[in-house]
Design an enzyme around this catalytic site. Structure first.
Site, short mmCIF file in Angstrom:
data_model
loop_
_atom_site.label_atom_id
_atom_site.label_comp_id
_atom_site.label_asym_id
_atom_site.label_seq_id
_atom_site.Cartn_x
_atom_site.Cartn_y
_atom_site.Cartn_z
N LYS A 159 0.83 -1.21 0.00
CA LYS A 159 0.00 0.00 0.00
C LYS A 159 0.87 1.26 0.00
O LYS A 159 0.65 2.18 -0.78
CB LYS A 159 -0.91 0.05 1.24
CG LYS A 159 -1.92 -1.07 1.34
CD LYS A 159 -2.86 -0.88 2.53
CE LYS A 159 -2.19 -0.87 3.89
NZ LYS A 159 -1.57 -2.15 4.32
N ARG A 203 12.40 -5.84 5.72
CA ARG A 203 12.29 -4.59 4.97
C ARG A 203 12.75 -3.40 5.82
O ARG A 203 12.72 -3.44 7.04
CB ARG A 203 10.87 -4.38 4.43
CG ARG A 203 9.85 -4.01 5.43
CD ARG A 203 8.49 -3.76 4.78
NE ARG A 203 7.50 -3.46 5.82
CZ ARG A 203 6.27 -3.10 5.59
NH1 ARG A 203 5.81 -3.00 4.37
NH2 ARG A 203 5.44 -2.86 6.59
N ARG A 249 -0.36 -9.24 12.95
CA ARG A 249 -0.99 -8.16 12.15
C ARG A 249 -1.85 -8.74 11.03
O ARG A 249 -2.91 -8.20 10.70
CB ARG A 249 0.10 -7.24 11.57
CG ARG A 249 0.71 -6.33 12.64
CD ARG A 249 2.08 -5.80 12.28
NE ARG A 249 2.10 -4.92 11.13
CZ ARG A 249 3.20 -4.67 10.40
NH1 ARG A 249 4.35 -5.24 10.71
NH2 ARG A 249 3.14 -3.85 9.40
N ARG A 296 11.22 -0.83 11.09
CA ARG A 296 10.09 -0.71 12.01
C ARG A 296 10.15 -1.83 13.04
O ARG A 296 10.38 -2.98 12.69
CB ARG A 296 8.78 -0.79 11.24
CG ARG A 296 8.50 0.44 10.43
CD ARG A 296 7.32 0.28 9.51
NE ARG A 296 6.17 -0.38 10.11
CZ ARG A 296 4.99 -0.47 9.51
NH1 ARG A 296 4.81 0.07 8.31
NH2 ARG A 296 3.98 -1.10 10.09
N ARG A 350 -9.43 0.78 8.76
CA ARG A 350 -9.05 -0.61 8.99
C ARG A 350 -10.13 -1.38 9.71
O ARG A 350 -9.98 -2.57 9.95
CB ARG A 350 -7.78 -0.64 9.85
CG ARG A 350 -6.48 -0.79 9.07
CD ARG A 350 -5.35 -0.65 10.07
NE ARG A 350 -4.15 -1.33 9.73
CZ ARG A 350 -3.05 -0.71 9.30
NH1 ARG A 350 -3.05 0.58 9.10
NH2 ARG A 350 -1.96 -1.40 9.08
P1 AMP Z 1 0.98 0.56 8.98
O1 AMP Z 1 2.17 1.44 8.86
O2 AMP Z 1 -0.17 1.01 8.14
O3 AMP Z 1 1.30 -0.92 8.78
O4 AMP Z 1 0.48 0.69 10.50
C1 AMP Z 1 1.30 0.30 11.58
C2 AMP Z 1 0.48 0.11 12.84
O5 AMP Z 1 -0.16 1.35 13.19
C3 AMP Z 1 -0.65 -0.89 12.76
O6 AMP Z 1 -0.21 -2.24 12.95
C4 AMP Z 1 -1.57 -0.41 13.88
O7 AMP Z 1 -1.04 -0.76 15.15
C5 AMP Z 1 -1.45 1.10 13.75
N1 AMP Z 1 -2.46 1.64 12.83
C6 AMP Z 1 -2.23 2.27 11.63
N2 AMP Z 1 -3.39 2.62 11.05
C7 AMP Z 1 -4.39 2.20 11.88
C8 AMP Z 1 -5.80 2.23 11.82
N3 AMP Z 1 -6.46 2.77 10.78
N4 AMP Z 1 -6.50 1.70 12.86
C9 AMP Z 1 -5.88 1.16 13.92
N5 AMP Z 1 -4.54 1.06 14.04
C10 AMP Z 1 -3.78 1.59 13.02
#
Ligand code: AMP
Length: 235
Positions: free
Chosen positions: A28, A143, A188, A177, A104
């Site tokens: 994404k 990554r 996740r 990360r 999400r």
């Molecule tokens: P990402 O970078 O999109 O993979 O997000 C990393 C982490 O941030 C996720 O595993 C969640 O813990 C938190 N997070 C990001 N976006 C959301 C969302 N829309 N709702 C809830 N948690 C989020």
């Protein structure tokens, strides 16, 4: 009849207001960055916003850190709050936006629709980047990104051309990360299937869902994504 008095065919253009849906590590962020460059859209990544809040040690960051590190979701009210502020910032620019990592949950999707409707806006396309689970763990584990420009790399699949130097900006600092390890990725993924996949029928019912095959190369996936964006932005 002078040209200006003649009725010219109206070309309806609509700025892309996009939602990208897909598993962690499904691409994404990579696709959002490419869309941002080509269509001058604003990339709104809730993950990036939360990581920035953690780095700045804000109240939101303190609340989010442990949840993110363990692969759990941050509460809906927190992410809905930060997205509302971010959308209001983009609202008066002529550019559209790409939501990457939001919504999400169904509750987030409903809150988003309500918030956009209040502003006479609406999602033009929800694009699912579909990648099977067995590909995800190997993609995410290993990554890292350039700390300066955000370009993505991988220990096995995409190393910088010159070791230790970003191909794009020549920066020498990279970040990993804390949640990009095999165990957390599995957690996740489970959360994704449980809480996020109900968004697919939700957007399908609204007639805005598009599915692209996320197992292809980055450029091939992008070519499919951009076709959706072009066909849904100019009617
Ligand atoms: P990402 O970078 O999109 O993979 O997000 C990393 C982490 O941030 C996720 O595993 C969640 O813990 C938190 N997070 C990001 N976006 C959301 C969302 N829309 N709702 C809830 N948690 C989020």
């Amino acid at each position: 009849m002078p040209l200006l008095e003649r009725k010219l065919p109206q070309i309806q253009t609509q700025m892309p207001q996009l939602v990208l849906i897909g598993p962690p590590g499904g691409g994404k962020g990579t696709q959002a960055r490419k869309l941002q460059h080509e269509f001058l859209l604003t990339q709104l990544s809730t993950g990036d916003m939360l990581r920035a809040a953690i780095a700045a040690q804000t109240a939101v960051g303190l609340r989010a850190k442990a949840l993110m590190d363990s692969g759990n979701f941050v509460p809906d009210d927190v992410v809905i709050g930060i997205v509302t502020v971010a959308i209001d910032k983009t609202r008066y620019s002529k550019n559209g936006f790409i939501l990457d990592g939001f919504p999400r949950t169904l509750h987030q999707a409903e809150a988003l629709d309500e918030m956009l409707a209040d502003r006479s806006m609406g999602i033009t396309a929800a694009i699912e980047i579909r990648v099977p689970d067995e590909m995800i763990v190997s993609r995410v584990d290993g990554r890292y990104t350039c700390a300066r420009c955000g370009e993505g790399y991988h220990d096995r699949f995409r190393r910088p051309k010159v070791a230790g130097r970003c191909d794009v900006c020549r920066g020498g600092d990279f970040i990993r990360r804390p949640d990009d390890n095999a165990d957390t990725v599995r957690a996740r993924l489970a959360t994704y299937h449980q809480q996020t996949t109900p968004l697919l029928p939700y957007y399908k019912d609204k007639g805005v869902l598009w599915v692209v095959d996320g197992t292809k190369s980055i450029d091939e996936v992008y070519s499919d994504v951009r076709k959706v964006v072009v066909s849904t932005s100019v009617g």
